[in-house]
Design a protein around this motif. Structure first.
Motif, PDB file in Angstrom:
ATOM      1  N   LEU A 211       0.862  -1.179   0.000  1.00 41.75           N
ATOM      2  CA  LEU A 211       0.000   0.000   0.000  1.00 41.75           C
ATOM      3  C   LEU A 211       0.901   1.233   0.000  1.00 41.75           C
ATOM      4  O   LEU A 211       1.940   1.237   0.651  1.00 41.75           O
ATOM      5  CB  LEU A 211      -0.885  -0.001   1.262  1.00 41.75           C
ATOM      6  CG  LEU A 211      -1.831   1.188   1.479  1.00 41.75           C
ATOM      7  CD1 LEU A 211      -2.904   1.242   0.397  1.00 41.75           C
ATOM      8  CD2 LEU A 211      -2.498   1.098   2.860  1.00 41.75           C
TER       9      LEU A 211
ATOM     10  N   MET B 118      -2.088   7.872  -7.773  1.00 39.99           N
ATOM     11  CA  MET B 118      -3.307   7.063  -7.855  1.00 39.99           C
ATOM     12  C   MET B 118      -3.459   6.480  -9.252  1.00 39.99           C
ATOM     13  O   MET B 118      -3.954   5.382  -9.416  1.00 39.99           O
ATOM     14  CB  MET B 118      -4.528   7.905  -7.496  1.00 39.99           C
ATOM     15  CG  MET B 118      -4.684   8.069  -5.994  1.00 39.99           C
ATOM     16  SD  MET B 118      -6.327   8.652  -5.554  1.00 39.99           S
ATOM     17  CE  MET B 118      -6.287  10.304  -6.206  1.00 39.99           C
ATOM     18  N   LYS B 119      -3.032   7.225 -10.241  1.00 41.39           N
ATOM     19  CA  LYS B 119      -3.166   6.738 -11.615  1.00 41.39           C
ATOM     20  C   LYS B 119      -2.042   5.794 -12.015  1.00 41.39           C
ATOM     21  O   LYS B 119      -2.259   4.856 -12.773  1.00 41.39           O
ATOM     22  CB  LYS B 119      -3.179   7.930 -12.584  1.00 41.39           C
ATOM     23  CG  LYS B 119      -4.539   8.591 -12.710  1.00 41.39           C
ATOM     24  CD  LYS B 119      -4.540   9.615 -13.836  1.00 41.39           C
ATOM     25  CE  LYS B 119      -5.797  10.474 -13.786  1.00 41.39           C
ATOM     26  NZ  LYS B 119      -5.530  11.879 -14.097  1.00 41.39           N
TER      27      LYS B 119
ATOM     28  N   ALA C  90       0.881   4.491  -9.887  1.00 44.67           N
ATOM     29  CA  ALA C  90       1.643   3.604  -9.003  1.00 44.67           C
ATOM     30  C   ALA C  90       1.136   2.171  -9.147  1.00 44.67           C
ATOM     31  O   ALA C  90      -0.069   1.937  -9.225  1.00 44.67           O
ATOM     32  CB  ALA C  90       1.526   4.071  -7.555  1.00 44.67           C
ATOM     33  N   GLU C  91       2.068   1.243  -9.158  1.00 41.26           N
ATOM     34  CA  GLU C  91       1.698  -0.158  -9.361  1.00 41.26           C
ATOM     35  C   GLU C  91       1.421  -0.858  -8.037  1.00 41.26           C
ATOM     36  O   GLU C  91       1.917  -1.964  -7.774  1.00 41.26           O
ATOM     37  CB  GLU C  91       2.814  -0.875 -10.135  1.00 41.26           C
ATOM     38  CG  GLU C  91       2.918  -0.381 -11.563  1.00 41.26           C
ATOM     39  CD  GLU C  91       4.014  -1.075 -12.352  1.00 41.26           C
ATOM     40  OE1 GLU C  91       4.560  -2.075 -11.875  1.00 41.26           O
ATOM     41  OE2 GLU C  91       4.311  -0.596 -13.460  1.00 41.26           O
TER      42      GLU C  91
ATOM     43  N   PRO D 268      -1.829  -0.568  -4.584  1.00 43.96           N
ATOM     44  CA  PRO D 268      -2.960   0.227  -4.088  1.00 43.96           C
ATOM     45  C   PRO D 268      -2.472   1.511  -3.426  1.00 43.96           C
ATOM     46  O   PRO D 268      -1.425   1.520  -2.781  1.00 43.96           O
ATOM     47  CB  PRO D 268      -3.620  -0.708  -3.060  1.00 43.96           C
ATOM     48  CG  PRO D 268      -3.202  -2.083  -3.469  1.00 43.96           C
ATOM     49  CD  PRO D 268      -1.798  -1.923  -4.001  1.00 43.96           C
ATOM     50  N   VAL D 269      -3.214   2.563  -3.644  1.00 44.97           N
ATOM     51  CA  VAL D 269      -2.820   3.895  -3.160  1.00 44.97           C
ATOM     52  C   VAL D 269      -3.971   4.493  -2.360  1.00 44.97           C
ATOM     53  O   VAL D 269      -5.126   4.415  -2.789  1.00 44.97           O
ATOM     54  CB  VAL D 269      -2.511   4.845  -4.335  1.00 44.97           C
ATOM     55  CG1 VAL D 269      -2.104   6.230  -3.835  1.00 44.97           C
ATOM     56  CG2 VAL D 269      -1.431   4.261  -5.242  1.00 44.97           C
TER      57      VAL D 269
END
Lengths: 176, 176
Positions: free
Chosen positions: A128, A152-153, A155-156, A158-159
């Motif tokens: 995370l 959010m768009k 990052a590989e 969950p954000v």
């Protein structure tokens, strides 16, 4: 449930635009505190925090990037002149982790914060990513920090974006 | 760290577009499993899950919305005809919570899922909203489910989107 490996949470931190180094920004502290209070709670052995601070190259004049700081002692022999700036920011969070009793690693990178954070996610594979934002309350959702929006768009992992509380917003909400 | 109140995590769930009711969508199961494995871990008393399922009005013909289901027993006297559809979906997740030993509440609402989820966030004030998405892997980040994208922008609480794993993507990635 719960694997034996701790859940690795990356928290991106930045300096205060009001007070400068070594003070942490309001939204960084919000992101860190939320992670501890709402996610880690009392289960300190179940989590490990990865604290990353990205310095914009123009803003600094030293090369202590890529070092890893894992305990308060690691900072003791490092203090000379300007070098303390970003390191003190990490020390603030590493000290908090040690008080709480949660494992952590903290490091500094240089570059464009939003791109470097995503690159570090790709390299270290956290479970995370927690990013603070200056988000300006329910009726102004359109504005979110470019770092959080970009992560959010792109990052590989969950954000989660933690918006600054209304009662912590400075007079000029662009400050942090 | 950790207040005495449990951390309340809302998980939005939906039915499978391949198998239909009572099967949960791949991304719903992913969101639920991630929450348990990475956040709750062994600290089941520190969390409470709020499971919400929003039915699009055209798709159903009954009025069991607004009921709260908190234990497997709550479902036993409810089975007649079409009424089982959405309820079975909730039952799947409530049963999992009871097996794990984590407190939960589950309920059904009707309407536009993205708007209803945000309204339920506003009403119940969870600490975190977890939404699954069909996100199509690192090179196709542009596509994320409209529900997750809308909630990230509009929900009045931190939101984390759990993208479906590549190895769980059905032949037609629009399916779920």
């Amino acid at each position: 449930m719960g694997s034996s490996e701790p859940t690795r949470i990356m928290v991106a931190v930045s300096e205060s635009t009001i007070k400068g180094y070594p003070h942490a920004s309001i939204s960084s502290r919000g992101a860190f505190d939320w992670t501890i209070e709402k996610i880690v709670r009392s289960n300190t052995s179940g989590f490990k925090l990865l604290i990353i601070h990205v310095q914009v190259p123009d803003e600094d004049g030293f090369d202590d990037t890529n070092r890893i700081y894992a305990s308060p002692e690691d900072f003791r022999n490092m203090r000379h002149g300007d070098k303390v700036r970003g390191i003190c920011l990490l020390e603030y969070f590493v000290n908090k982790c040690h008080e709480i009793g949660i494992a952590c690693e903290a490091w500094i990178k240089k570059g464009d914060p939003k791109e470097v954070v995503c690159r570090e996610v790709q390299r270290t594979h956290p479970d995370l990513l927690v990013v603070g934002s200056r988000g300006l309350g329910p009726f102004q959702r359109v504005f979110v920090g470019t770092v959080s929006e970009f992560c959010m768009k792109h990052a590989e992992c969950p954000v989660v974006t933690i918006k600054r509380r209304a009662d912590e917003t400075p007079e000029d909400p662009v400050d942090d």
